[in-house]
Motif scaffolding. Structure first.
Motif, short mmCIF file in Angstrom:
data_model
loop_
_atom_site.label_atom_id
_atom_site.label_comp_id
_atom_site.label_asym_id
_atom_site.label_seq_id
_atom_site.Cartn_x
_atom_site.Cartn_y
_atom_site.Cartn_z
N GLN A 29 0.83 -1.21 0.00
CA GLN A 29 0.00 0.00 0.00
C GLN A 29 0.87 1.27 0.00
N PRO A 30 1.92 1.36 0.84
CA PRO A 30 2.79 2.55 0.76
C PRO A 30 3.53 2.65 -0.57
N LEU A 31 3.90 1.50 -1.16
CA LEU A 31 4.57 1.53 -2.46
C LEU A 31 3.63 2.04 -3.54
N ALA A 32 2.34 1.66 -3.44
CA ALA A 32 1.36 2.14 -4.41
C ALA A 32 1.17 3.65 -4.27
N LEU A 33 1.09 4.14 -3.05
CA LEU A 33 0.99 5.59 -2.84
C LEU A 33 2.20 6.31 -3.41
N ALA A 34 3.38 5.78 -3.13
CA ALA A 34 4.61 6.41 -3.62
C ALA A 34 4.70 6.40 -5.14
N ALA A 35 4.10 5.38 -5.76
CA ALA A 35 4.11 5.28 -7.22
C ALA A 35 3.08 6.20 -7.88
N GLY A 36 2.17 6.75 -7.08
CA GLY A 36 1.20 7.70 -7.62
C GLY A 36 -0.24 7.24 -7.64
N VAL A 37 -0.54 6.08 -7.04
CA VAL A 37 -1.94 5.64 -6.96
C VAL A 37 -2.66 6.52 -5.93
#
Length: 202
Positions: free
Chosen positions: A102-110
């Motif tokens: 979930q944090p990786l998705a946020l960081a990727a721009g989701v």
């Protein structure tokens, strides 16, 4: 939020970890070599699904190689890859993969609201076209174990045939490792600021 590990989403009442990390001195040569390869590779440690998979080193090695190909060598945009990974984790109730990706998705721009919808099992709104095509494809696989022609065509238009094969493999990979952890009751790593998945009854 506390740094204490969130409850495993499939626990519904809990229970001890079934397959914890063995002490290094208890490992045989094949297990030690498999652990060393993880530590020396991009993951830098033995954690998550590789803790129970350490019981079968040849499986650990093959699963790790597949995961590396998908995460570090794939063609899908990070937004798409991480969104689909979160959808797979939520679908099977795996707290570890959710808390990691979930944090990786946020960081990727989701979008955060889209991820919250995925967490709660509702349909996200306002996704980018490639995110929507990928999520529709992933959700069809997760719910119906196949995809209808319109879903297939939209995914192929966005990602090409090779990208769709990668997308299907990505969904299958994260469901597989999540199931291994669900069976083993592998705990989530401490993650601040990530709301846990709702519990799935066993």
């Amino acid at each position: 939020m506390s740094s204490k590990p969130a409850p495993r989403a499939v626990e519904q009442g809990g229970g001890p970890e079934r397959l914890p990390l063995p002490p290094m001195e208890a490992l045989d040569d094949a297990q030690r070599a498999a652990a060393r390869a993880l530590i020396d590779g991009p993951r830098k440690a033995v954690y998550g699904p590789f803790v129970p998979l350490l019981r079968v080193p040849v499986l650990l090695e093959r699963v790790a190689q597949l995961g590396e190909a998908l995460r570090f060598g794939g063609s899908l945009d990070a937004r798409v890859r991480e969104l689909v990974t979160c959808a797979a984790a939520a679908a099977v109730g795996n707290q570890f993969e959710w808390a990691m990706h979930q944090p990786l998705a946020l960081a990727a721009g989701v979008d955060a609201a889209a991820l919250e919808a995925v967490r709660l099992g509702t349909r996200p709104e306002g996704l980018a076209a490639d995110e929507q095509a990928a999520l529709d494809f992933a959700e069809a696989l997760l719910r119906r174990h196949g995809v209808a022609d319109p879903t297939w065509r939209r995914a192929c238009e966005r990602f090409g045939e090779a990208g769709v094969v990668e997308l299907a493999t990505l969904v299958g990979y994260f469901v597989m490792v999540s199931w291994v952890m669900n069976v083993a009751r592998t705990p989530s790593r401490p993650t601040d600021g990530v709301a846990p998945l709702p519990a799935h009854p066993l």
